[in-house]
Scaffold this motif. Structure first.
Motif, short mmCIF file in Angstrom:
data_model
loop_
_atom_site.label_atom_id
_atom_site.label_comp_id
_atom_site.label_asym_id
_atom_site.label_seq_id
_atom_site.Cartn_x
_atom_site.Cartn_y
_atom_site.Cartn_z
N ALA A 274 0.83 -1.20 0.00
CA ALA A 274 0.00 0.00 0.00
C ALA A 274 0.87 1.25 0.00
N HIS A 275 0.49 2.20 -0.82
CA HIS A 275 1.19 3.48 -0.89
C HIS A 275 0.90 4.31 0.35
N GLY A 276 -0.18 3.98 1.02
CA GLY A 276 -0.60 4.66 2.24
C GLY A 276 -1.97 4.16 2.62
N SER A 277 -2.48 4.57 3.77
CA SER A 277 -3.83 4.18 4.17
C SER A 277 -4.43 5.28 5.04
N THR A 278 -5.75 5.30 5.09
CA THR A 278 -6.43 6.32 5.89
C THR A 278 -7.71 5.76 6.49
N TRP A 279 -8.00 6.18 7.72
CA TRP A 279 -9.28 5.86 8.36
C TRP A 279 -10.26 6.99 8.09
N GLY B 44 -9.20 3.58 -3.36
CA GLY B 44 -8.38 2.53 -2.77
C GLY B 44 -9.16 1.25 -2.59
N VAL B 45 -8.70 0.42 -1.66
CA VAL B 45 -9.36 -0.85 -1.32
C VAL B 45 -9.72 -0.81 0.16
N LEU B 46 -10.93 -1.23 0.50
CA LEU B 46 -11.39 -1.24 1.88
C LEU B 46 -10.73 -2.42 2.61
N ILE B 47 -9.81 -2.12 3.53
CA ILE B 47 -9.09 -3.19 4.24
C ILE B 47 -9.54 -3.34 5.69
N HIS C 276 -11.39 1.78 6.81
CA HIS C 276 -9.94 1.87 6.61
C HIS C 276 -9.65 1.57 5.15
N VAL C 277 -9.13 2.54 4.44
CA VAL C 277 -8.90 2.42 3.00
C VAL C 277 -7.40 2.46 2.72
N ALA C 278 -6.92 1.43 2.02
CA ALA C 278 -5.52 1.39 1.59
C ALA C 278 -5.41 1.97 0.19
N VAL C 279 -4.36 2.75 -0.03
CA VAL C 279 -4.15 3.44 -1.31
C VAL C 279 -3.01 2.77 -2.05
#
Length: 338
Positions: free
Chosen positions: A244-249, A294-297, A313-316
């Protein structure tokens, strides 16, 4: 990589043998003993020594079942090196069905610990001395916290020697290049020079069959990549992991009742409606919108939310289309051969 006996808690496990060892931790105030249950499988031929641990957080039980199934695999009869399986590290939390220790400390913030410190510090110190220091590699099994589900994923510090190879060989579709947190098992293990990865999947206090099957398959895949086990005869191609390039809640914009049909693994587009937070009468409703693609992780499973609660939580990824396709492929993977 040698053929010397493996000594844990003073007990000797010779090559070609198996043993169940109870590592003393402390005494209860009822006068009973508390011990870490450990199963050691020592192959006849030399090789790496892998520890696999679970329930560092006592309510994260998917890893316990992964280890139980791992120890039943007939292929372990052909194993090189040694497997040190610790299905329940936080025995106190596991018995109480809670994440924490009796004093409400998080064991995963107590490492490396001390033989003269708090209960958590003593447990952490014992685990490091009796298990980690005997190993050459490690896998720590976790789940999402209470009322949260995680798509099977890995947390790893990819800059540490040997870690990226472990992470990629596991075969989870998503790898989060996560910094080492002070007090965590992962940090303490890394200081000792032992490559370690953390597997996250499912929800606390719930068995998730996809998470368990993927975890078992991943541990076996790591063991094969380390030449501890013979190559798999499966004809299905392995899952290609993506970092993942990054992730965000994404957090609740208001307090109320969350309504959402999203499941982990879903592809997310920037600006997409992820759900809505409504008052109980249905007179007011606030949309929850994705700020990024992104993808929902990970997601909360609790529909009652307060303003600011973590919801999704989405991973980019740099190559989102390919990563999303791989997640879809992963979710159809079959059971590992035994």
């Amino acid at each position: 990589m040698n053929t010397d006996p493996l000594i844990i808690a003073g007990e000797e496990v010779k090559p070609g043998t198996r043993a169940t060892i109870q590592i003393p931790v402390a005494r209860r105030y009822t006068a009973g003993d508390v011990a870490l249950p450990v199963r050691v499988v020592h192959g006849r031929k030399p090789g790496p020594r892998l520890f696999v641990s679970a329930a560092v957080h006592g309510d994260e039980i998917n890893g316990v079942e992964i280890i139980r199934r791992l120890l039943r695999q007939s292929v372990l009869k052909q194993m090189r090196g040694a497997l040190i399986a610790v299905p329940i590290v936080n025995v106190y939390g596991f018995i109480a069905q809670t994440r924490y220790l009796p004093d409400r400390r998080d064991l995963n913030r107590c490492f490396p610990g001390s033989s003269k410190g708090s209960l958590g510090a003593r447990l952490a110190n014992t685990f490091l001395q009796e298990v980690v220091e005997k190993a050459t590699h490690g896998i720590d099994l976790h789940t999402g916290s209470m009322h949260r589900s995680n798509l099977p994923q890995l947390r790893a510090s990819l800059a540490e020697p040997g870690v990226e190879e472990l992470a990629r060989s596991f075969g989870a579709p998503v790898i989060i290049d996560a910094e080492l947190r002070p007090g965590s098992l992962r940090q303490a293990v890394s200081v000792l020079g032992v490559p370690i990865i953390v597997y996250e999947a499912g929800e606390a206090l719930r068995f998730d069959e996809l998470a368990i099957k993927a975890g078992l398959r991943g541990v076996l895949s790591v063991m094969r990549s380390l030449d501890m086990l013979p190559a798999s005869k499966s004809q299905r191609r392995p899952v290609e992991p993506f970092v993942a390039h990054g992730s965000t809640w994404i957090r609740a914009p208001e307090s109320g009742i969350l309504v959402s049909q999203l499941t982990v693994g879903a592809r997310i587009e920037k600006g997409q409606r992820l759900g809505a937070v409504s008052d109980p009468l249905g007179t007011e409703e606030t949309q929850v919108v994705a700020p990024t693609s992104g993808v929902l992780i990970g997601r909360t499973n609790l529909p009652l939310v307060n303003e600011g609660d973590a919801l999704f939580h989405v991973a980019v990824f740099e190559k989102l289309d390919t990563a999303a396709d791989e997640v879809d492929y992963f979710q159809g993977v079959h059971d590992p051969p035994t």
